[in-house]
Design a protein around this motif. Sequence first.
Motif, mmCIF file in Angstrom:
data_model
loop_
_atom_site.group_PDB
_atom_site.id
_atom_site.type_symbol
_atom_site.label_atom_id
_atom_site.label_comp_id
_atom_site.label_asym_id
_atom_site.label_seq_id
_atom_site.Cartn_x
_atom_site.Cartn_y
_atom_site.Cartn_z
ATOM 1 N N ASP A 1 0.817 -1.212 0.000
ATOM 2 C CA ASP A 1 0.000 0.000 0.000
ATOM 3 C C ASP A 1 0.851 1.262 0.000
ATOM 4 O O ASP A 1 0.596 2.206 -0.765
ATOM 5 C CB ASP A 1 -0.963 -0.007 1.190
ATOM 6 C CG ASP A 1 -0.262 -0.230 2.533
ATOM 7 O OD1 ASP A 1 0.933 -0.614 2.545
ATOM 8 O OD2 ASP A 1 -0.905 -0.030 3.588
ATOM 9 N N LEU A 2 1.882 1.302 0.824
ATOM 10 C CA LEU A 2 2.692 2.518 0.940
ATOM 11 C C LEU A 2 3.564 2.761 -0.283
ATOM 12 O O LEU A 2 3.756 3.905 -0.706
ATOM 13 C CB LEU A 2 3.552 2.444 2.203
ATOM 14 C CG LEU A 2 2.786 2.381 3.532
ATOM 15 C CD1 LEU A 2 3.750 2.280 4.703
ATOM 16 C CD2 LEU A 2 1.876 3.597 3.688
ATOM 17 N N LEU A 3 4.121 1.694 -0.864
ATOM 18 C CA LEU A 3 4.942 1.863 -2.063
ATOM 19 C C LEU A 3 4.096 2.339 -3.245
ATOM 20 O O LEU A 3 4.553 3.155 -4.059
ATOM 21 C CB LEU A 3 5.646 0.552 -2.403
ATOM 22 C CG LEU A 3 6.774 0.150 -1.436
ATOM 23 C CD1 LEU A 3 7.243 -1.270 -1.723
ATOM 24 C CD2 LEU A 3 7.946 1.119 -1.522
ATOM 25 N N LEU A 4 2.876 1.844 -3.311
ATOM 26 C CA LEU A 4 1.997 2.293 -4.390
ATOM 27 C C LEU A 4 1.540 3.736 -4.150
ATOM 28 O O LEU A 4 1.521 4.562 -5.070
ATOM 29 C CB LEU A 4 0.786 1.363 -4.481
ATOM 30 C CG LEU A 4 -0.147 1.563 -5.684
ATOM 31 C CD1 LEU A 4 0.611 1.359 -6.995
ATOM 32 C CD2 LEU A 4 -1.338 0.623 -5.596
ATOM 33 N N LYS A 5 1.229 4.042 -2.911
ATOM 34 C CA LYS A 5 0.735 5.380 -2.564
ATOM 35 C C LYS A 5 1.794 6.457 -2.758
ATOM 36 O O LYS A 5 1.537 7.500 -3.381
ATOM 37 C CB LYS A 5 0.247 5.380 -1.116
ATOM 38 C CG LYS A 5 -0.191 6.742 -0.593
ATOM 39 C CD LYS A 5 -0.574 6.642 0.883
ATOM 40 C CE LYS A 5 -0.927 8.008 1.449
ATOM 41 N NZ LYS A 5 -1.274 7.922 2.908
ATOM 42 N N HIS A 6 2.983 6.217 -2.222
ATOM 43 C CA HIS A 6 4.026 7.242 -2.230
ATOM 44 C C HIS A 6 4.887 7.248 -3.500
ATOM 45 O O HIS A 6 5.300 8.316 -3.964
ATOM 46 C CB HIS A 6 4.942 7.088 -1.019
ATOM 47 C CG HIS A 6 4.259 7.211 0.299
ATOM 48 N ND1 HIS A 6 3.365 8.210 0.581
ATOM 49 C CD2 HIS A 6 4.353 6.452 1.439
ATOM 50 C CE1 HIS A 6 2.926 8.083 1.828
ATOM 51 N NE2 HIS A 6 3.520 7.029 2.362
ATOM 52 N N GLU B 1 13.230 8.110 -1.779
ATOM 53 C CA GLU B 1 13.031 9.554 -1.637
ATOM 54 C C GLU B 1 11.547 9.902 -1.550
ATOM 55 O O GLU B 1 11.122 10.730 -0.727
ATOM 56 C CB GLU B 1 13.684 10.273 -2.825
ATOM 57 C CG GLU B 1 15.209 10.212 -2.806
ATOM 58 C CD GLU B 1 15.846 10.716 -4.091
ATOM 59 O OE1 GLU B 1 17.042 11.060 -4.073
ATOM 60 O OE2 GLU B 1 15.152 10.758 -5.133
ATOM 61 N N LYS B 2 10.747 9.258 -2.367
ATOM 62 C CA LYS B 2 9.313 9.534 -2.382
ATOM 63 C C LYS B 2 8.633 9.046 -1.100
ATOM 64 O O LYS B 2 7.735 9.720 -0.568
ATOM 65 C CB LYS B 2 8.683 8.895 -3.612
ATOM 66 C CG LYS B 2 9.108 9.548 -4.916
ATOM 67 C CD LYS B 2 8.615 8.777 -6.127
ATOM 68 C CE LYS B 2 9.102 9.417 -7.425
ATOM 69 N NZ LYS B 2 8.707 8.641 -8.623
ATOM 70 N N CYS B 3 9.049 7.876 -0.608
ATOM 71 C CA CYS B 3 8.453 7.357 0.631
ATOM 72 C C CYS B 3 8.867 8.201 1.838
ATOM 73 O O CYS B 3 8.094 8.374 2.785
ATOM 74 C CB CYS B 3 8.839 5.894 0.828
ATOM 75 S SG CYS B 3 7.989 4.766 -0.308
ATOM 76 N N TYR B 4 10.064 8.732 1.797
ATOM 77 C CA TYR B 4 10.522 9.640 2.861
ATOM 78 C C TYR B 4 9.656 10.897 2.889
ATOM 79 O O TYR B 4 9.187 11.328 3.949
ATOM 80 C CB TYR B 4 11.982 9.991 2.631
ATOM 81 C CG TYR B 4 12.552 10.994 3.603
ATOM 82 C CD1 TYR B 4 12.915 10.609 4.888
ATOM 83 C CD2 TYR B 4 12.730 12.320 3.223
ATOM 84 C CE1 TYR B 4 13.448 11.529 5.776
ATOM 85 C CE2 TYR B 4 13.263 13.249 4.109
ATOM 86 C CZ TYR B 4 13.616 12.846 5.392
ATOM 87 O OH TYR B 4 14.133 13.762 6.273
ATOM 88 N N LYS B 5 9.435 11.460 1.726
ATOM 89 C CA LYS B 5 8.587 12.655 1.644
ATOM 90 C C LYS B 5 7.155 12.346 2.071
ATOM 91 O O LYS B 5 6.462 13.207 2.625
ATOM 92 C CB LYS B 5 8.603 13.204 0.222
ATOM 93 C CG LYS B 5 9.941 13.810 -0.193
ATOM 94 C CD LYS B 5 9.923 14.274 -1.644
ATOM 95 C CE LYS B 5 11.275 14.846 -2.061
ATOM 96 N NZ LYS B 5 11.295 15.232 -3.499
#
Length: 451
Positions: free
Chosen positions: A162-167, A201-205
């Motif tokens: 879920d988080l990898l797809l979302k972010h 980088e995107k998941c961090y943001k």
Amino acid sequence: MASNVKFSRRRLIAGAASASALSIASPFIRTAHAAGSLSIGFWDHWVPGANDSLTKLCKEWGEKEKVEVKIDYITSQGSKLQLTAVAEAQAKSGHDILQFISWDAPNQAKNLVPVDDIVNAAMQKNGKATDVVEYLGKVNGSWIGVPATNGSQVKGPCGRMDLLLKHANLDIVKMYPGVNGKPDKALQDQWTWDAFLSAAEKCYKGGNPFGLGLGQTTDSVDWVGALFAAYGATLVDAKGNITVNSDATKQVLGYMQRLVKVIPADVFAWDDASNNKYLISGQGSLIMNPPSAWAVAVRDNLKVAEQCWTFPSPKGPKGRFAPGLPFFWGTWKWSKNISAAKSLLTHLSDRASIEKMVIGSGGYDIPGYSNLRDFKTWAEVGPPVGVSYNYPPRGEEIVSIAAAPAPVAIAQQIYTQATMTKMIAKCTQGGDSVAKAIGWASSELEGFMRT
């Protein structure tokens, strides 16, 4: 006399029996007088209930062969299993069979019974041992340890779907689906270390950073070793030449200077439990770990477990490398029951026994033989069903270990001293330039050559 199994968890040393005379390793033949005892020190598994499967296998063998089997499950936390091996080697007494983590087997080669007969027979049935297993388990042309199933692992990405797809708009299930899915080859080809950095980088943001340890324990060293291998960055080559000062090493360190900015600040102090806890807490979107973190999440945080998916490591210029950590079973030369020890290790090397260990570990354990990647457990375990289907290395994945292909005596020092993660710390936390970090490593490696 009825056979039985006795075991106590985390017993450090089996006893202080006096050193026995060297036994001759003849084949084990069951007779009316075959009854005896066999003392074993196994690694204490991370996955709840996994030890039970191994105990049952040993108990069944013991009852058949009229041998009393005594098992100690010894934790690797605090290096207790490794310290047990050192203590028993010095005392020349202890367990008949002891489990060794990666480098500990070749380090004890002179004290271990050769097991070419067991391993060669197992390879005829199970396929060739993987290159990294042979690199560690074979010394001077002879197998000194039997590839152990329990504990042997790879540490590819375990991510939150879920988080990898979302972010990051990264569909890891489409890229690497379960058993009945059709893999997206185009997405797989795009799954590189550059794509990994972009996703981090995107998941961090997005508030859910990757949980990537950079400490001095195995989880940190292993995934970093695979990164180095993917770029062709070696510290010492197979001939023993120091090769750390290379463009490839500079490329990896430059990469890490970017990556450390988007992962938790305390990762340089993480141990092998830290990344698991980070994922299970719901904070992290990805870690590099076997399915033990997922298995504990099933028990402690089901909502997180239901969103986990294990898939292969990113690809670099030199290939897609899976961070491996093979374990071995060895028999001391002073064991009082070498023939029985070899018989049990032969039994544990059968496909049926190996599959039972894989089932008992929920798919955590990775057999050291190339043809044993088809067990149903990896396809069926869940939730979600298929979470571990892509965990066993297949196809283009190359199982590696940090510090290879250096000669084992040198590679062990690179690994145990965490030279790679220390280099990263120096040029990301310590204020050193990449060139200065490489210079420090060169000096360290020269010291390793002298010891």
